[in-house]
Design a protein around this motif. Structure first.
Motif, mmCIF file in Angstrom:
data_model
loop_
_atom_site.group_PDB
_atom_site.id
_atom_site.type_symbol
_atom_site.label_atom_id
_atom_site.label_comp_id
_atom_site.label_asym_id
_atom_site.label_seq_id
_atom_site.Cartn_x
_atom_site.Cartn_y
_atom_site.Cartn_z
ATOM 1 N N LEU A 53 -85.617 -55.488 39.715
ATOM 2 C CA LEU A 53 -86.804 -54.792 39.220
ATOM 3 C C LEU A 53 -86.434 -53.757 38.157
ATOM 4 O O LEU A 53 -87.047 -53.700 37.097
ATOM 5 N N GLN A 54 -85.439 -52.936 38.450
ATOM 6 C CA GLN A 54 -85.019 -51.911 37.488
ATOM 7 C C GLN A 54 -83.681 -51.313 37.903
ATOM 8 O O GLN A 54 -83.394 -51.159 39.089
ATOM 9 N N TRP A 55 -82.871 -50.997 36.897
ATOM 10 C CA TRP A 55 -81.605 -50.297 37.131
ATOM 11 C C TRP A 55 -81.803 -48.806 36.944
ATOM 12 O O TRP A 55 -82.536 -48.362 36.046
ATOM 13 N N HIS A 56 -81.130 -48.018 37.784
ATOM 14 C CA HIS A 56 -81.141 -46.562 37.682
ATOM 15 C C HIS A 56 -79.705 -46.070 37.658
ATOM 16 O O HIS A 56 -78.790 -46.750 38.126
ATOM 17 N N ARG A 57 -79.524 -44.872 37.106
ATOM 18 C CA ARG A 57 -78.219 -44.215 37.165
ATOM 19 C C ARG A 57 -78.338 -42.945 37.987
ATOM 20 O O ARG A 57 -79.278 -42.181 37.843
ATOM 21 N N ARG A 58 -77.388 -42.716 38.878
ATOM 22 C CA ARG A 58 -77.306 -41.457 39.631
ATOM 23 C C ARG A 58 -75.864 -40.989 39.544
ATOM 24 O O ARG A 58 -74.955 -41.589 40.113
ATOM 25 N N GLY A 59 -75.639 -39.907 38.767
ATOM 26 C CA GLY A 59 -74.269 -39.486 38.504
ATOM 27 C C GLY A 59 -73.542 -40.602 37.789
ATOM 28 O O GLY A 59 -73.973 -41.075 36.732
ATOM 29 N N LYS A 60 -72.440 -41.074 38.364
ATOM 30 C CA LYS A 60 -71.677 -42.177 37.781
ATOM 31 C C LYS A 60 -71.942 -43.493 38.505
ATOM 32 O O LYS A 60 -71.240 -44.473 38.285
ATOM 33 N N TYR A 61 -72.966 -43.510 39.360
ATOM 34 C CA TYR A 61 -73.330 -44.715 40.094
ATOM 35 C C TYR A 61 -74.452 -45.465 39.371
ATOM 36 O O TYR A 61 -75.342 -44.856 38.764
ATOM 37 N N LEU A 62 -74.410 -46.787 39.459
ATOM 38 C CA LEU A 62 -75.496 -47.651 39.006
ATOM 39 C C LEU A 62 -76.203 -48.193 40.232
ATOM 40 O O LEU A 62 -75.557 -48.609 41.198
ATOM 41 N N LEU A 63 -77.524 -48.188 40.195
ATOM 42 C CA LEU A 63 -78.300 -48.632 41.346
ATOM 43 C C LEU A 63 -79.446 -49.502 40.856
ATOM 44 O O LEU A 63 -80.340 -49.030 40.145
ATOM 45 N N ALA A 64 -79.399 -50.795 41.207
ATOM 46 C CA ALA A 64 -80.459 -51.725 40.823
ATOM 47 C C ALA A 64 -81.460 -51.842 41.964
ATOM 48 O O ALA A 64 -81.082 -52.169 43.099
ATOM 49 N N GLN A 65 -82.714 -51.551 41.668
ATOM 50 C CA GLN A 65 -83.768 -51.775 42.657
ATOM 51 C C GLN A 65 -84.114 -53.261 42.647
ATOM 52 O O GLN A 65 -84.487 -53.819 41.618
ATOM 53 N N LEU A 66 -83.939 -53.902 43.799
ATOM 54 C CA LEU A 66 -84.187 -55.329 43.936
ATOM 55 C C LEU A 66 -85.519 -55.574 44.633
ATOM 56 O O LEU A 66 -86.146 -54.648 45.146
ATOM 57 N N SER A 67 -85.935 -56.820 44.678
ATOM 58 C CA SER A 67 -87.178 -57.162 45.373
ATOM 59 C C SER A 67 -87.086 -56.863 46.860
ATOM 60 O O SER A 67 -88.095 -56.573 47.513
ATOM 61 N N GLU A 68 -85.847 -56.881 47.409
ATOM 62 C CA GLU A 68 -85.666 -56.588 48.826
ATOM 63 C C GLU A 68 -84.401 -55.767 49.048
ATOM 64 O O GLU A 68 -83.474 -56.199 49.726
ATOM 65 N N GLY A 69 -84.346 -54.595 48.461
ATOM 66 C CA GLY A 69 -83.204 -53.730 48.671
ATOM 67 C C GLY A 69 -82.633 -53.176 47.378
ATOM 68 O O GLY A 69 -83.333 -53.057 46.363
ATOM 69 N N TYR A 70 -81.333 -52.865 47.419
ATOM 70 C CA TYR A 70 -80.671 -52.256 46.267
ATOM 71 C C TYR A 70 -79.280 -52.850 46.085
ATOM 72 O O TYR A 70 -78.598 -53.180 47.055
#
Length: 277
Positions: A53-70
């Motif tokens: 759905l969308q990628w986010h950055r938190r500090g030096k971490y990448l976090l992709a929001q998925l249809s069922e989780g991350y």
């Protein structure tokens, strides 16, 4: 290690090419690169058919929001995420592969194998699995990272200011490169104790942090060794750096020679004239 501008550059690139796409399958080539779940087959099974759905950055971490989780990724020292054709030659240090339609693939390549990938179920908070997220301070561009907040943190700290800037619990995403750069822009010597900074120095440093990070993001980050954009292109900030990586070269402001010292086990570059102790 990729810092905030590099990770932000990757995040924007990932959103451009993968948002809305479905992961058709995956392959784990090195088990220890997947931090969670602890079974390669479970990881492959659960990530398959997930929509990004969308990628986010938190500090030096990448976090992709998925249809069922991350899906979480930390590049660490040498990690790269590369968007390539599936039939392109496999890079020697490819650790995890994600397959998409139209012969496209996202590869996690990591020479030193310190990078990690997590797959988090939608029923739990990402930071309950990716525990490093719990320790992060405010983002530099968030309103909470105010001059008042910064002053409050620094006035009680008897550590060198360069060491404090590397503390991810105070401000997230700054590393060695941009700490050196921000200290130069604000004319502060890296060995100055945080508690000895005046209010005006803290205000200058706060402003310099934002200025340096914005410039670096606009340049696509810095490539000194391993960092690449998702398309394999180098970052361009290195050629604009004020002090980092420029030991023995003349200062761009006063022409004095840039020096390098060890501070807290890390290298620190500075101009002895512009940043008097």
């Amino acid at each position: 290690m990729p810092e905030l501008p590099e990770v932000e550059t990757v995040c924007r690139g990932l959103n451009y090419v993968t948002s809305g796409l479905v992961i058709m399958g995956a392959d784990v080539l090195l088990s220890r690169s997947v931090a969670f779940p602890d079974s390669d087959s479970t990881f492959v099974q659960e990530v398959k058919s997930q929509k990004i759905l969308q990628w986010h950055r938190r500090g030096k971490y990448l976090l992709a929001q998925l249809s069922e989780g991350y899906l979480g990724v930390h590049l660490r020292m040498t990690g790269q995420l590369l968007w390539v054709k599936q039939d392109s030659p496999l890079q020697k240090h490819t650790r995890v592969r994600f397959f998409f339609a139209d012969n496209q693939e996202l590869r996690f390549v990591d020479t030193r194998t310190f990078g990690k990938v997590w797959l988090v179920n939608q029923d739990v908070a990402p930071d309950s699995i990716i525990t490093g997220l719990q320790k992060l301070g405010y983002e530099p561009f968030d309103a909470q990272f105010s001059v008042t907040y910064f002053q409050d943190k620094l006035k009680r700290c008897r550590r060198p200011i360069k060491t404090v800037l590397l503390d991810q619990g105070i401000v997230a995403g700054i590393g060695n490169i941009y700490a050196d750069e921000a200290l130069f822009v604000s004319n502060i010597h890296p060995q100055t104790l945080a508690c000895d900074l005046s209010s005006s120095q803290i205000e200058r440093l706060h402003s310099a942090i934002l200025e340096v990070l914005e410039t670096a993001i606009a340049s696509g980050g810095t490539t000194f060794s391993d960092f690449l954009h998702i398309t394999g292109v180098n970052g361009n900030y290195g050629g604009k750096a004020w002090v980092y990586g420029r030991k023995g070269q003349p200062c761009r402001i006063c022409s004095n020679i840039i020096e390098k010292i060890k501070l807290g086990g890390r290298s620190s570059h500075f101009c002895p004239q512009c940043q008097k102790g």
